[in-house]
Every structure is written in C-alpha cells, then in structure tokens.
Design a protein around this motif. Structure first.
Motif, PDB file in Angstrom:
ATOM      1  N   ASN A  69       0.820  -1.207   0.000  1.00 24.77           N
ATOM      2  CA  ASN A  69       0.000   0.000   0.000  1.00 24.77           C
ATOM      3  C   ASN A  69       0.860   1.267   0.000  1.00 24.77           C
ATOM      4  O   ASN A  69       0.480   2.282  -0.577  1.00 24.77           O
ATOM      5  CB  ASN A  69      -0.945   0.001   1.201  1.00 24.77           C
ATOM      6  CG  ASN A  69      -2.054  -1.035   1.053  1.00 24.77           C
ATOM      7  OD1 ASN A  69      -2.499  -1.312  -0.063  1.00 24.77           O
ATOM      8  ND2 ASN A  69      -2.484  -1.617   2.160  1.00 24.77           N
ATOM      9  N   TYR A  70       2.015   1.188   0.672  1.00 23.32           N
ATOM     10  CA  TYR A  70       2.935   2.331   0.647  1.00 23.32           C
ATOM     11  C   TYR A  70       3.435   2.569  -0.778  1.00 23.32           C
ATOM     12  O   TYR A  70       3.617   3.704  -1.207  1.00 23.32           O
ATOM     13  CB  TYR A  70       4.121   2.088   1.576  1.00 23.32           C
ATOM     14  CG  TYR A  70       3.757   2.045   3.043  1.00 23.32           C
ATOM     15  CD1 TYR A  70       3.572   3.220   3.769  1.00 23.32           C
ATOM     16  CD2 TYR A  70       3.607   0.830   3.708  1.00 23.32           C
ATOM     17  CE1 TYR A  70       3.244   3.188   5.119  1.00 23.32           C
ATOM     18  CE2 TYR A  70       3.286   0.780   5.055  1.00 23.32           C
ATOM     19  CZ  TYR A  70       3.095   1.961   5.758  1.00 23.32           C
ATOM     20  OH  TYR A  70       2.776   1.917   7.098  1.00 23.32           O
ATOM     21  N   PHE A  71       3.670   1.460  -1.495  1.00 21.96           N
ATOM     22  CA  PHE A  71       4.125   1.610  -2.879  1.00 21.96           C
ATOM     23  C   PHE A  71       3.063   2.307  -3.730  1.00 21.96           C
ATOM     24  O   PHE A  71       3.373   3.238  -4.486  1.00 21.96           O
ATOM     25  CB  PHE A  71       4.444   0.253  -3.511  1.00 21.96           C
ATOM     26  CG  PHE A  71       4.616   0.338  -5.002  1.00 21.96           C
ATOM     27  CD1 PHE A  71       5.787   0.840  -5.542  1.00 21.96           C
ATOM     28  CD2 PHE A  71       3.584  -0.037  -5.859  1.00 21.96           C
ATOM     29  CE1 PHE A  71       5.931   0.968  -6.925  1.00 21.96           C
ATOM     30  CE2 PHE A  71       3.720   0.080  -7.230  1.00 21.96           C
ATOM     31  CZ  PHE A  71       4.903   0.578  -7.768  1.00 21.96           C
ATOM     32  N   TYR A  72       1.797   1.872  -3.597  1.00 22.19           N
ATOM     33  CA  TYR A  72       0.763   2.458  -4.445  1.00 22.19           C
ATOM     34  C   TYR A  72       0.514   3.920  -4.103  1.00 22.19           C
ATOM     35  O   TYR A  72       0.226   4.737  -4.994  1.00 22.19           O
ATOM     36  CB  TYR A  72      -0.526   1.618  -4.366  1.00 22.19           C
ATOM     37  CG  TYR A  72      -0.307   0.253  -4.953  1.00 22.19           C
ATOM     38  CD1 TYR A  72       0.014   0.101  -6.298  1.00 22.19           C
ATOM     39  CD2 TYR A  72      -0.365  -0.900  -4.163  1.00 22.19           C
ATOM     40  CE1 TYR A  72       0.257  -1.142  -6.837  1.00 22.19           C
ATOM     41  CE2 TYR A  72      -0.116  -2.145  -4.702  1.00 22.19           C
ATOM     42  CZ  TYR A  72       0.198  -2.267  -6.050  1.00 22.19           C
ATOM     43  OH  TYR A  72       0.458  -3.496  -6.583  1.00 22.19           O
ATOM     44  N   LEU A  73       0.664   4.270  -2.828  1.00 22.13           N
ATOM     45  CA  LEU A  73       0.554   5.678  -2.450  1.00 22.13           C
ATOM     46  C   LEU A  73       1.707   6.471  -3.066  1.00 22.13           C
ATOM     47  O   LEU A  73       1.502   7.545  -3.649  1.00 22.13           O
ATOM     48  CB  LEU A  73       0.563   5.827  -0.927  1.00 22.13           C
ATOM     49  CG  LEU A  73       0.555   7.280  -0.403  1.00 22.13           C
ATOM     50  CD1 LEU A  73      -0.693   8.023  -0.885  1.00 22.13           C
ATOM     51  CD2 LEU A  73       0.636   7.307   1.126  1.00 22.13           C
ATOM     52  N   GLY A  74       2.918   5.954  -2.954  1.00 13.90           N
ATOM     53  CA  GLY A  74       4.064   6.636  -3.538  1.00 13.90           C
ATOM     54  C   GLY A  74       3.940   6.749  -5.048  1.00 13.90           C
ATOM     55  O   GLY A  74       4.259   7.795  -5.638  1.00 13.90           O
ATOM     56  N   ASN A  75       3.447   5.686  -5.681  1.00 15.55           N
ATOM     57  CA  ASN A  75       3.317   5.693  -7.134  1.00 15.55           C
ATOM     58  C   ASN A  75       2.281   6.713  -7.606  1.00 15.55           C
ATOM     59  O   ASN A  75       2.427   7.314  -8.676  1.00 15.55           O
ATOM     60  CB  ASN A  75       2.941   4.297  -7.626  1.00 15.55           C
ATOM     61  CG  ASN A  75       3.484   4.016  -9.012  1.00 15.55           C
ATOM     62  OD1 ASN A  75       4.643   4.331  -9.295  1.00 15.55           O
ATOM     63  ND2 ASN A  75       2.679   3.435  -9.876  1.00 15.55           N
TER      64      ASN A  75
END
Length: 549
Positions: free
Chosen positions: A57-63
């Motif tokens: 989820n951190y990745f998708y927020l960053g992306n």
C-alpha cells in the motif's frame, strides 16, 4: 503554449492480476487512472492506516505521487521508504525508490531496476509490470526497449490469471516512447492498446489512449473519433475531456477547449496539482482570466515550485514583465535542475524583450535585447514548441497585450461589443464588428487581438488574417503583418480567388517588399503573383522594375 506529452496521456495504473488485492485497492488505482489523484491518495492512506504492515500500500501511495502531472518526488520517496521499513524485501518499494532517482535524471537507476528484477527472479508479474512502467513514466528519462521486454514478460506471466488492461496500456506507452515518428512502431503501440479493449473495465480509458496516439501522429479525424467514443461510453471519464481540450487547442477552437476544460475539472477532482494542470491548460488556450483564477485558488496549497513558472507565464501574457521576471527567478532558484526545460530560457528571453521596451538606460536596453535574442534562440534550437517563439517575440516588441488594448482608444460601441463578446465568445458577428470598431478608432492593438479571436473561432476564414495583417501593418509590426498575409494567401480557396484578387494582389506585394533585400529571388516570384491578380497596381509594377534591375 504547446502541449506536453502528458496533456493527453494518463499513465495507466489500472487493475491487478492477483485477486488477493482488495476491492478498495482497485478503487484507488481506478482513481489514479481517472486523474482523481486526491481521492486515490486518500484511498491508499486509508488502507495504510487499516494495515500499516502491508508494504504494497505504501508503494501504491508513492506511485500515485509519481504519476500525477507534476511528480512529488519527496512524498513518493517518503512512502517508499516507509514501505521498506514495513518489509525490507519489498521489491515494489525498491522499484519505487529507483523510479524517484530516474525521474530526477539519475540514469544509474536503470541498472538498479534491472538488478531488482533479477533479484526477484522474475517470478512476480506485478514486479515485472512495475519495472516496465517505471521505465516509461518520465519523458526525459526512460528506457522503452527494456520496458517493452519487462512488460511482455509480465503479460506472459499473467496469462493464466488473465492479463490486466494496464499491462497492455503500459506496453503501448513504451512502444509510443520508442516510436519517435516511426509509424510501424506506433502501430505496435496501437495493437497493444487494442488488446486492452476486451479486458478493460473502462473502455473510455482505452479509447482515450488510442485517440491521443492518433493525435501524436497528426491523424486528427481518427483522434476525434476515438475521443468521441471515449466520452460516449463514459461521459464522466475526465482524461477524455483533457485530451479533447488538447485537440481543440490544436485547432484553435478556444471556446470548445474551454468547455472541455470545464468538464475535465468537473469529472477529475480538486487535487491542487490537478488544478495546477488545469490552470496551465487554460493558459495554453489563451484563456488568461481562467488560468489566473484557477492558479490563485491553489497557489498556497501547492509546494511544487512549478507554480512560480506558471504564474510567470500568466503575468507574461498580461504584459506584467517585471512580475513575470520575479516569479520566474523564484522558480529557477527553487526547482531541481533536472526539471529545467528549454522553454524556461525562451520565457526568459521574451520577458527580457518586454523589459527592454521600457528601459531608458541605453546600455541596459542593449543588454536586455541581446539576452532576449540569446535565450529565445536556445528554445528554438531545442525545437521547443511551448510557444511560437518568433511570433511571441514580435508581439512583445509590438507591445500587444490586453493592457495595451485597454490603454488605446475606445468608444461606446466598442464597450458594448466587448460586453457582448464576453457573454458569448463564439459570437463571430460581434467579434467582426468589434474588430471593425477598433480599426475605426485606430486602436490597432485591439484590432489585432480581436481579429486573432476571430481566427480562433473561424480558423479557415481567410479575410480575418488579411485584416489582422493590415492592423499589424498600421501598428508598425511588419514581421507579423507579413506572417498574417502569408496565412491569408494559404487559406484563400479556388472559388474565392475572383472576389479576393485585390486583397491577394496587395498581400503578395507586401510580402515581396519585405523579402526584397534578404531574399530577392522569392520577392520576384511574389511580385509576379501580385501583378497576376492586380496587373495595374502601380506600386507592384515599380517594385518589379527595381527587382529586375
């Protein structure tokens, strides 16, 4: 301003192959695809709060922070680092950090991405996909061939579960980056987009990408057909309106483009960075009032220094050269150097030309004029099309802007017609009468700008360009007069020649007169055309004698 590549193409983040992803994650990526970035970021933040240990989820927020119009590298990096803190082995977040480096211009990130994929043993389709996507995200820093390799592997790996549409989207993007005018490779991009159609939940997303691909190939009818299809299947799909605005700006249909942007703003969301993009598009559409209003509404909500660049452009459009210089200097002092563009030099040059006009000190004036030529030359050498540099430079030197019009002569008829045009910018009858009234009171700047609006409303109507050329000539701006007369000649249809002979004769004469010293051979050809239409025109006869000596 010219349109950037992102004006019509949202980088897809689409649907996932793995059914273990929750529905709310899909909602988040759908928001990104629909350019509802505020909702997307809130969605992923909520997921993180629900399960702080889920690194993905951190990745998708960053992306989401990377794929918005102006990437927020700091917030993206913060999210990816938190993802790695939750799971130090998270390949997705490692890819995220490499993407940040690549977006900032560090090409060593490409090698890092290759190593991350190698470490993952290419077992995870999503990792392969995100690696390929990362290599297509940034206009200046990408590796389309490697992206194509990873994306094809991701598609192959996902076959059993069903290939998500966004895998095909990004493959199309990669081919598109690689094409660079090659129609065969562009055809591969089209094939990839078409493969997404059967599996895409949002057909509008696919038709919009196909439409913008045709736009990049200057196949305008095909582009319009696909954009119309996108809106027909989903009238709420915001990116289609944004792409359609780009289409209408290209055709100088300013009123239609404004309506497209109103719809885009309606169906996207109020994320400050989206509003910043809308303000930029209003400026491109020469709708300075809406550009200024939109920018002012979010100026204090946006940290990105890009806001100073945009304000500088708007102030330049208003003729506030000192204010434009101040904001451009602020932008240049704050922005990461990797984000500078040749257009920044071009804008500096135009501002310098504006400042030179009112400079009393002869030495400073000469210095500003030299700087103007130097900086505009940089933008032109880079083939930057953000603005029509020569045309803008001629306008600046001629002192033409909204302020200069208001400083010129007016009349009750002009004021009444201005109000009528403001109420309905498409009222070509009112525009025609307003331009004529400006000419009657010899407010040549007003006539020039109004004939320009007439040309935007009726881009194929030749007389508007002739009249604008005459107004430029009366204002003493012979370079722009020549350009307007040339445009007039190019638009006269065969059936209109008989009725336009006198105007054609004069237009060719004026062009020949302007060419006589720099290009005498072309001047001879033009004066021959002038006399073909007006055989008894004495000024043309005299010029022909001079040229033939």
């Amino acid at each position: 301003m010219n349109l950037s590549k992102k004006i019509a193409l949202a980088v897809a983040v689409g649907f996932f192959a793995n059914l273990s992803f929750g529905q709310s994650v899909q909602e988040g990526v759908n928001y990104v695809d629909s350019q509802k970035y505020a909702k997307a970021k809130q969605n992923f933040t909520d997921l993180i709060n629900q399960n702080p240990k889920d690194a993905s989820n951190y990745f998708y927020l960053g992306n989401a922070n990377l794929t918005q119009f102006e990437p927020n590298f700091d917030q993206a990096q913060e999210s990816f680092n938190k993802g790695l803190a939750a799971d130090p082995k998270s390949y997705l977040n490692k890819l995220g950090l490499a993407s940040v480096k690549l977006g900032k211009g560090d090409k060593s990130a490409i090698t890092e991405i290759q190593q991350i994929v190698k470490d993952s043993r290419e077992k995870d389709a999503e990792v392969l996909f995100r690696a390929g996507e990362a290599l297509t995200l940034f206009e200046k820093n990408n590796a389309p061939d490697l992206a194509i390799t990873y994306l094809n592997k991701a598609i192959e790996k996902a076959q059993k579960a069903g290939v998500p549409a966004n895998y095909y989207y990004s493959l199309g993007d990669a081919y598109r980056l690689k094409a660079n005018g090659n129609s065969q490779i562009a055809g591969q991009a089209l094939t990839a987009y078409e493969k997404a159609l059967p599996v895409a939940k949002s057909k509008a997303a696919v038709y919009t990408r196909i439409g913008t691909l045709w736009m990049s190939a200057a196949q305008w009818q095909n582009a319009k057909q696909n954009l119309d299809k996108a809106i027909a299947v989903d009238p709420t799909y915001a990116p289609a309106y944004k792409a359609l605005a780009g289409f209408n700006i290209k055709y100088q249909k300013n009123a239609e483009a404004t309506q497209n942007l109103i719809n885009y703003a309606k169906y996207a969301d109020e994320d400050p960075y989206t509003q910043l993009e809308i303000a930029k598009l209003y400026f491109i559409n020469e709708d300075y009032a809406n550009a200024k209003t939109t920018l002012n509404s979010v100026f204090d909500k946006v940290d990105d220094p890009i806001k100073y660049r945009l304000r500088a452009y708007i102030q330049y459009g208003d003729g506030d050269y000192a204010g434009a210089q101040e904001n451009l200097n602020t932008f240049l002092s704050k922005v990461d150097k990797s984000r500078l563009q040749p257009s920044d030099d071009g804008l500096q040059g135009l501002i310098a030309a504006g400042l030179a006009k009112d400079e009393k000190d002869a030495a400073k004036k000469a210095q500003l004029e030299a700087l103007s030529q130097q900086k505009v030359a940089i933008a032109k050498a880079a083939k930057d099309e953000t603005l029509k540099w020569d045309e803008e430079l001629a306008k600046v030197k001629g002192g033409i802007n909204a302020a200069s019009v208001d400083q010129g002569a007016t009349s009750p008829e002009i004021e009444a017609l201005k109000a009528k045009v403001a109420a309905n910018p498409k009222d070509t009858d009112a525009l025609y009468k307003l331009a004529q009234e400006y000419q009657n009171v010899q407010n040549w700047n007003g006539a020039i700008l109004t004939w320009g609006k007439m040309s935007s409303a009726l881009p194929d109507w030749a007389p508007a360009y002739y009249s604008q050329g005459y107004a430029y000539q009366q204002a003493g701006n012979n370079d722009m007069a020549k350009a307007s007369y040339e445009k007039f000649i190019s638009l006269v249809k065969p059936a209109e020649i008989e009725a336009s002979k006198q105007s054609l004769g004069y237009a060719y004469f004026f062009i020949a007169y302007m060419e006589k010293d720099a290009n005498p051979e072309k001047a001879k050809q033009d004066i021959a055309k002038s006399l073909e239409y007006e055989p008894t025109y004495q000024d043309a006869i005299n010029l022909q004698k001079t040229l033939n000596k």
